[in-house]
Motif scaffolding. Structure first.
Motif, PDB file in Angstrom:
ATOM      1  N   ARG A 177       6.476  -0.009  21.405  1.00 35.00           N
ATOM      2  CA  ARG A 177       6.477   1.305  20.753  1.00 35.00           C
ATOM      3  C   ARG A 177       6.234   2.440  21.751  1.00 35.00           C
ATOM      4  NH1 ARG A 177       2.943   1.085  15.308  1.00 35.00           N
ATOM      5  NH2 ARG A 177       3.849   3.179  15.194  1.00 35.00           N
ATOM      6  N   VAL A 178       6.726   2.268  22.962  1.00 38.19           N
ATOM      7  CA  VAL A 178       6.479   3.252  24.013  1.00 38.19           C
ATOM      8  C   VAL A 178       7.057   4.616  23.667  1.00 38.19           C
ATOM      9  CG1 VAL A 178       7.036   3.826  26.411  1.00 38.19           C
ATOM     10  CG2 VAL A 178       6.194   1.569  25.854  1.00 38.19           C
ATOM     11  N   THR A 179       8.159   4.653  22.956  1.00 44.20           N
ATOM     12  CA  THR A 179       8.780   5.942  22.612  1.00 44.20           C
ATOM     13  C   THR A 179       8.232   6.515  21.306  1.00 44.20           C
ATOM     14  OG1 THR A 179      10.616   4.818  21.501  1.00 44.20           O
ATOM     15  CG2 THR A 179      10.911   5.374  23.827  1.00 44.20           C
ATOM     16  N   GLU A 180       7.176   5.933  20.789  1.00 44.12           N
ATOM     17  CA  GLU A 180       6.586   6.413  19.543  1.00 44.12           C
ATOM     18  C   GLU A 180       5.184   6.958  19.787  1.00 44.12           C
ATOM     19  OE1 GLU A 180       6.819   3.499  16.406  1.00 44.12           O
ATOM     20  OE2 GLU A 180       8.544   2.545  17.334  1.00 44.12           O
ATOM     21  N   LYS A 181       4.676   7.688  18.813  1.00 43.89           N
ATOM     22  CA  LYS A 181       3.276   8.115  18.847  1.00 43.89           C
ATOM     23  C   LYS A 181       2.445   7.020  18.188  1.00 43.89           C
ATOM     24  CE  LYS A 181       4.143  13.102  18.945  1.00 43.89           C
ATOM     25  NZ  LYS A 181       3.972  14.399  18.254  1.00 43.89           N
ATOM     26  N   LEU A 182       1.403   6.604  18.871  1.00 44.32           N
ATOM     27  CA  LEU A 182       0.563   5.517  18.377  1.00 44.32           C
ATOM     28  C   LEU A 182      -0.882   5.901  18.647  1.00 44.32           C
ATOM     29  CD1 LEU A 182       0.427   2.545  17.286  1.00 44.32           C
ATOM     30  CD2 LEU A 182       0.476   1.819  19.687  1.00 44.32           C
ATOM     31  N   ASP A 183      -1.691   5.984  17.588  1.00 44.65           N
ATOM     32  CA  ASP A 183      -3.089   6.354  17.804  1.00 44.65           C
ATOM     33  C   ASP A 183      -3.982   5.127  17.739  1.00 44.65           C
ATOM     34  OD1 ASP A 183      -3.442   5.789  15.062  1.00 44.65           O
ATOM     35  OD2 ASP A 183      -3.170   7.889  14.501  1.00 44.65           O
ATOM     36  N   LEU A 184      -5.210   5.295  18.187  1.00 46.63           N
ATOM     37  CA  LEU A 184      -6.157   4.183  18.259  1.00 46.63           C
ATOM     38  C   LEU A 184      -6.466   3.567  16.900  1.00 46.63           C
ATOM     39  CD1 LEU A 184      -8.059   2.445  20.000  1.00 46.63           C
ATOM     40  CD2 LEU A 184      -9.804   4.209  19.665  1.00 46.63           C
ATOM     41  N   PRO A 185      -6.725   4.367  15.843  1.00 44.05           N
ATOM     42  CA  PRO A 185      -7.015   3.749  14.544  1.00 44.05           C
ATOM     43  C   PRO A 185      -5.865   2.858  14.052  1.00 44.05           C
ATOM     44  CG  PRO A 185      -7.674   6.051  14.521  1.00 44.05           C
ATOM     45  CD  PRO A 185      -6.914   5.839  15.801  1.00 44.05           C
ATOM     46  N   THR A 186      -4.620   3.330  14.235  1.00 39.39           N
ATOM     47  CA  THR A 186      -3.473   2.536  13.794  1.00 39.39           C
ATOM     48  C   THR A 186      -3.368   1.248  14.584  1.00 39.39           C
ATOM     49  OG1 THR A 186      -2.266   4.537  13.172  1.00 39.39           O
ATOM     50  CG2 THR A 186      -0.973   2.528  13.502  1.00 39.39           C
ATOM     51  N   LEU A 187      -3.552   1.345  15.903  1.00 41.49           N
ATOM     52  CA  LEU A 187      -3.452   0.162  16.755  1.00 41.49           C
ATOM     53  C   LEU A 187      -4.542  -0.842  16.432  1.00 41.49           C
ATOM     54  CD1 LEU A 187      -2.113  -1.326  19.099  1.00 41.49           C
ATOM     55  CD2 LEU A 187      -3.506   0.037  20.677  1.00 41.49           C
ATOM     56  N   ARG A 190      -3.723  -2.605  13.250  1.00 39.15           N
ATOM     57  CA  ARG A 190      -2.645  -3.578  13.417  1.00 39.15           C
ATOM     58  C   ARG A 190      -3.156  -4.851  14.083  1.00 39.15           C
ATOM     59  NH1 ARG A 190       2.636  -1.590  14.242  1.00 39.15           N
ATOM     60  NH2 ARG A 190       3.171  -3.784  14.627  1.00 39.15           N
ATOM     61  N   VAL A 191      -4.109  -4.698  14.991  1.00 43.77           N
ATOM     62  CA  VAL A 191      -4.664  -5.854  15.703  1.00 43.77           C
ATOM     63  C   VAL A 191      -5.675  -6.591  14.823  1.00 43.77           C
ATOM     64  CG1 VAL A 191      -6.040  -6.526  17.720  1.00 43.77           C
ATOM     65  CG2 VAL A 191      -4.231  -4.842  17.964  1.00 43.77           C
ATOM     66  N   GLY A 192      -6.269  -5.896  13.871  1.00 37.17           N
ATOM     67  CA  GLY A 192      -7.217  -6.532  12.964  1.00 37.17           C
ATOM     68  C   GLY A 192      -8.659  -6.444  13.421  1.00 37.17           C
ATOM     69  N   LEU A 193      -8.990  -5.395  14.201  1.00 36.34           N
ATOM     70  CA  LEU A 193     -10.352  -5.217  14.691  1.00 36.34           C
ATOM     71  C   LEU A 193     -10.811  -3.798  14.411  1.00 36.34           C
ATOM     72  CD1 LEU A 193      -9.970  -6.847  18.245  1.00 36.34           C
ATOM     73  CD2 LEU A 193     -10.953  -7.917  16.208  1.00 36.34           C
ATOM     74  N   ASN A 194     -12.143  -3.608  14.334  1.00 34.70           N
ATOM     75  CA  ASN A 194     -12.622  -2.230  14.217  1.00 34.70           C
ATOM     76  C   ASN A 194     -12.487  -1.553  15.577  1.00 34.70           C
ATOM     77  OD1 ASN A 194     -15.241  -2.175  15.754  1.00 34.70           O
ATOM     78  ND2 ASN A 194     -15.804  -3.754  14.264  1.00 34.70           N
ATOM     79  N   GLU A 195     -12.427  -0.226  15.555  1.00 36.88           N
ATOM     80  CA  GLU A 195     -12.067   0.520  16.760  1.00 36.88           C
ATOM     81  C   GLU A 195     -13.026   0.298  17.923  1.00 36.88           C
ATOM     82  OE1 GLU A 195     -11.168   4.684  16.123  1.00 36.88           O
ATOM     83  OE2 GLU A 195     -10.549   4.233  14.058  1.00 36.88           O
ATOM     84  N   SER A 196     -14.324   0.360  17.665  1.00 33.95           N
ATOM     85  CA  SER A 196     -15.299   0.268  18.759  1.00 33.95           C
ATOM     86  C   SER A 196     -15.242  -1.112  19.421  1.00 33.95           C
ATOM     87  CB  SER A 196     -16.710   0.559  18.245  1.00 33.95           C
ATOM     88  OG  SER A 196     -17.074  -0.350  17.212  1.00 33.95           O
ATOM     89  N   TYR A 197     -15.139  -2.172  18.603  1.00 31.22           N
ATOM     90  CA  TYR A 197     -15.069  -3.512  19.189  1.00 31.22           C
ATOM     91  C   TYR A 197     -13.750  -3.699  19.939  1.00 31.22           C
ATOM     92  CZ  TYR A 197     -14.807  -8.552  19.684  1.00 31.22           C
ATOM     93  OH  TYR A 197     -14.676  -9.821  20.197  1.00 31.22           O
ATOM     94  N   PHE A 198     -12.668  -3.176  19.385  1.00 32.30           N
ATOM     95  CA  PHE A 198     -11.367  -3.299  20.030  1.00 32.30           C
ATOM     96  C   PHE A 198     -11.379  -2.624  21.405  1.00 32.30           C
ATOM     97  CE2 PHE A 198      -6.962  -1.343  20.364  1.00 32.30           C
ATOM     98  CZ  PHE A 198      -6.393  -2.475  20.929  1.00 32.30           C
ATOM     99  N   ILE A 199     -11.957  -1.434  21.494  1.00 28.08           N
ATOM    100  CA  ILE A 199     -12.033  -0.727  22.778  1.00 28.08           C
ATOM    101  C   ILE A 199     -12.841  -1.544  23.779  1.00 28.08           C
ATOM    102  CG2 ILE A 199     -12.929   1.315  23.967  1.00 28.08           C
ATOM    103  CD1 ILE A 199     -12.350   2.898  21.406  1.00 28.08           C
ATOM    104  N   ARG A 200     -14.002  -2.057  23.341  1.00 31.52           N
ATOM    105  CA  ARG A 200     -14.853  -2.838  24.250  1.00 31.52           C
ATOM    106  C   ARG A 200     -14.124  -4.087  24.731  1.00 31.52           C
ATOM    107  NH1 ARG A 200     -18.837  -2.067  20.350  1.00 31.52           N
ATOM    108  NH2 ARG A 200     -18.823  -4.300  19.832  1.00 31.52           N
TER     109      ARG A 200
END
Length: 276
Positions: A177-187, A190-200
């Motif tokens: 999705r390089v040519t798309e806008k993708l934000d952290l909450p959406t990503l 999609r991965v199935g994790l909460n944002e803080s744990y996903f970042i870590r």
């Protein structure tokens, strides 16, 4: 060390004509140098020696020393994305590894391992470029393990634990999705994790945050547009989902060290110098 990884490249959507000519050149490497290609996207053919294979996502090819090989693309409708690893056994390599490379593995090897090795190769690329000798050695041993799995055959390919699978999924989404806008909450969703744990988790595995990695992918794609097309900067910025031409130029310079316009002009001067 058991071997020396001399180069680890990620080639994203091979479209620029000059890059295609470079990567499609007929060439061979040195007396002790092997090259492994892992294809993730696109189509074409891979020729090594007198044998030609069809490239499909998940293909792995291992070229032995001095063996002539080349990549042929099938057009910009199916651009190739792949990793390329150039390596050579170290003087201290044990006899078993040398015997694996020179005896047990076929001289020109092809395997289909699937497309779930993005994280493996992205992590490998980061480790061998690290300033930490411990991380570099970890990457080398990781790669040696992969070579042994190539010898065992397709049934041995089952990489990683659950956390690796989360990163693998994130990389697949971002690379697609390089040519798309993708934000952290959406990503993260999609991965199935909460944002803080996903970042870590992502930073622990990749040494970079997920959105910085996604921006780096966009910059890699931007170099292809700059070199392979005459599109104006505002159009490239819009295509890649930047807020404005200014935002694109500022971000590009942060990652590459030169402005997009300067990058394009430098490239053209280099080509003119080669052709003159």
């Amino acid at each position: 060390m058991v071997l020396n990884i001399r180069e680890a490249l990620f080639v994203y959507q091979l479209q620029d004509e000059e890059k295609i000519r470079w990567h499609s050149r007929v060439h061979a490497h040195g007396r002790d140098e092997y090259e492994l290609h892992y294809f993730l996207q696109g189509g074409g053919s891979f020729s090594v020696g007198s044998t030609t294979y069809r490239i499909s996502p998940g293909s792995v090819f291992l070229c032995p020393p001095l063996e002539v090989h080349t990549i042929q693309t099938i057009g910009n409708d199916h651009p190739l994305t792949y990793y390329a690893i150039l390596f050579a056994p170290d003087e201290g390599a044990d006899a078993e590894l040398r015997e694996l490379l020179t005896g047990r593995l076929p001289r020109s090897l092809y395997r289909h391992v699937g497309t779930n090795y993005r994280f493996f190769f992205e992590e490998l690329k980061e480790k061998v470029a690290s300033s930490s000798s411990a991380r570099r050695n970890s990457g080398i041993h990781q790669f040696v393990s992969f070579l042994y799995m190539l010898n065992e055959g397709p049934g041995s390919f089952n990489y990683g634990d659950g956390s690796n699978q989360h990163i693998e999924k994130a990389l697949k989404i971002m690379q697609g999705r390089v040519t798309e806008k993708l934000d952290l909450p959406t990503l993260a969703k999609r991965v199935g994790l909460n944002e803080s744990y996903f970042i870590r988790l992502f930073r622990q595995k990749m040494q970079i945050t997920p959105m910085k990695y996604f921006t780096r992918l966009k910059i890699e794609a931007a170099t292809g547009y700059l070199l392979g097309t005459s599109q104006p900067l505002y159009q490239i910025a819009e295509t890649l989902g930047f807020y404005s031409e200014f935002h694109f130029s500022k971000t590009f310079k942060q990652y590459v060290g030169v402005s997009p316009r300067g990058y394009r002009e430098r490239y053209r001067q280099n080509i003119e110098g080669i052709d003159s």
